[in-house]
Scaffold this active site. Structure first.
Site, short mmCIF file in Angstrom:
data_model
loop_
_atom_site.label_atom_id
_atom_site.label_comp_id
_atom_site.label_asym_id
_atom_site.label_seq_id
_atom_site.Cartn_x
_atom_site.Cartn_y
_atom_site.Cartn_z
N LYS A 181 5.20 -5.18 6.94
CA LYS A 181 3.83 -5.35 7.65
C LYS A 181 3.93 -6.40 8.46
O LYS A 181 2.86 -6.97 8.51
CB LYS A 181 2.68 -5.18 6.71
CG LYS A 181 2.62 -3.80 5.90
CD LYS A 181 1.56 -3.84 5.06
CE LYS A 181 1.81 -2.65 4.09
NZ LYS A 181 0.72 -2.70 3.00
N ARG A 208 -6.33 0.08 -7.57
CA ARG A 208 -6.74 0.54 -6.09
C ARG A 208 -7.51 2.03 -6.49
O ARG A 208 -7.27 2.68 -7.06
CB ARG A 208 -5.72 0.43 -5.40
CG ARG A 208 -4.55 -0.66 -5.57
CD ARG A 208 -4.40 -1.69 -4.68
NE ARG A 208 -4.95 -1.19 -3.26
CZ ARG A 208 -4.14 -1.54 -2.12
NH1 ARG A 208 -2.61 -1.64 -2.39
NH2 ARG A 208 -4.46 -1.35 -0.95
N PRO A 262 -4.47 -4.11 7.68
CA PRO A 262 -3.57 -3.68 8.44
C PRO A 262 -2.25 -2.99 7.66
O PRO A 262 -1.81 -3.78 6.97
CB PRO A 262 -3.35 -4.42 9.38
CG PRO A 262 -4.26 -5.58 9.48
CD PRO A 262 -4.54 -5.56 7.93
N GLU A 263 -2.06 -1.69 7.95
CA GLU A 263 -0.87 -1.08 7.35
C GLU A 263 0.24 -1.08 8.42
O GLU A 263 0.19 -1.39 9.66
CB GLU A 263 -1.23 0.15 6.64
CG GLU A 263 -2.28 -0.01 5.66
CD GLU A 263 -2.51 1.41 4.83
OE1 GLU A 263 -1.41 2.13 4.60
OE2 GLU A 263 -3.29 1.27 4.13
#
Ligand SMILES: [Zn+2]
Length: 284
Positions: free
Chosen positions: A54, A271, A2-3
């Site tokens: 976050k 990434r 989740p961002e």
């Protein structure tokens, strides 16, 4: 994972259900997921629920707080007799009976409602903190990307300090908090900046453009209540709609929305990174 927009959305959705409620107890179902002395918040009333970086933060009338970090696979599910809502990593636990085998902690409120923290992979955590510890925890993070503290001059100075790839720098939570991989890819595309360019090679004009692009995509994410690509959907059936407007993320081989060239995928800092070879040139 989740961002920022996803955690912001969870905070906004559960806040009206929690504020004003008295916490009875916190049930620990896996020792690795919970930290601190929960007697500090038992019998206290929830005064605020908000997001920083976050993290989800639940503040109480005695000024102590509970911090929750979802990490890779965390879920937060609020449930009372009529309602279940929340968000995080999508699994069958959303709709299954609670607690599930992945429930690591339960916050029990005096009106029989509960908040379940589920986490398959055990990277996330629920932590109780005093006001002083909360301040120390929050100091680990730079200002939020959408905070007025991230001014163009602050952002440019931070980029100038690093020779690392610009994408690695914008993902660094000590530079700006809350930018995750999907939004970093899209903001760099919007700003027409190659993700692997050294951060200190950006001009001040490019830095300003990138900052505006980052803030634009994050705000769009919040507006659209999060992306579902990685792991986020709303339990009540309203999937986040950011995936409908994603520019580059996960779109290798598809046409660039600006110029039609084929989106490419590379790795930056380990990434997955998506960019348009025409719009985002490595040399300017
Ligand atoms: Zn293009």
């Amino acid at each position: 994972m989740p961002e920022l927009p996803e955690v912001e959305t969870i905070a906004r959705r559960i806040a009206p259900y929690l504020i004003g409620k008295k916490l009875l107890s916190v049930v620990t179902r896996h020792a690795k997921s919970v930290r601190g002395d929960f007697s500090l918040v038992e019998s206290a009333v929830v005064t605020n629920v908000f997001r920083r970086a976050k993290m989800l933060i639940i503040e109480f009338s005695n000024h102590n707080a509970i911090l929750i970090h979802l990490k890779m696979t965390g879920q937060i599910l609020y449930q009372d007799q009529a309602t279940r809502l929340g968000g995080g990593h999508p699994t069958a636990d959303w709709v299954a009976e609670l607690p599930s085998k992945h429930t690591r902690a339960i916050l029990e409120f005096s009106d029989n409602s509960n908040v379940f923290f589920n986490d398959m992979r055990l990277f996330g955590w629920v932590k109780v903190v005093t006001p002083k510890l909360l301040e120390q925890e929050l100091q680990k993070y730079a200002p939020d990307i959408i905070s007025p503290d991230v001014t163009p001059s602050y952002f440019f100075a931070e980029l100038q300090r690093s020779r690392q790839s610009v994408k690695i720098v914008v993902l660094d939570q000590r530079v700006v908090a809350g930018v995750g991989n999907i939004y970093a890819n899209d903001a760099l595309h919007l700003a027409k900046i190659h993700p692997a360019r050294p951060a200190d090679s950006l001009s001040s004009k490019e830095s300003n453009t990138l900052l505006a692009a980052l803030q634009q995509v994050i705000r769009l994410g919040i507006e659209r209540q999060g992306a579902t690509i990685h792991s986020f959907r709303h339990i009540d059936g309203f999937a986040g709609a950011y995936q409908d407007v994603v520019r580059t993320y996960g779109k290798e081989g598809e046409p660039c929305p600006n110029c039609g060239a084929s989106i490419e995928r590379i790795k930056v800092g380990g990434r997955g990174t998506f960019f348009c070879p025409e719009c985002q040139q490595i040399l300017t």
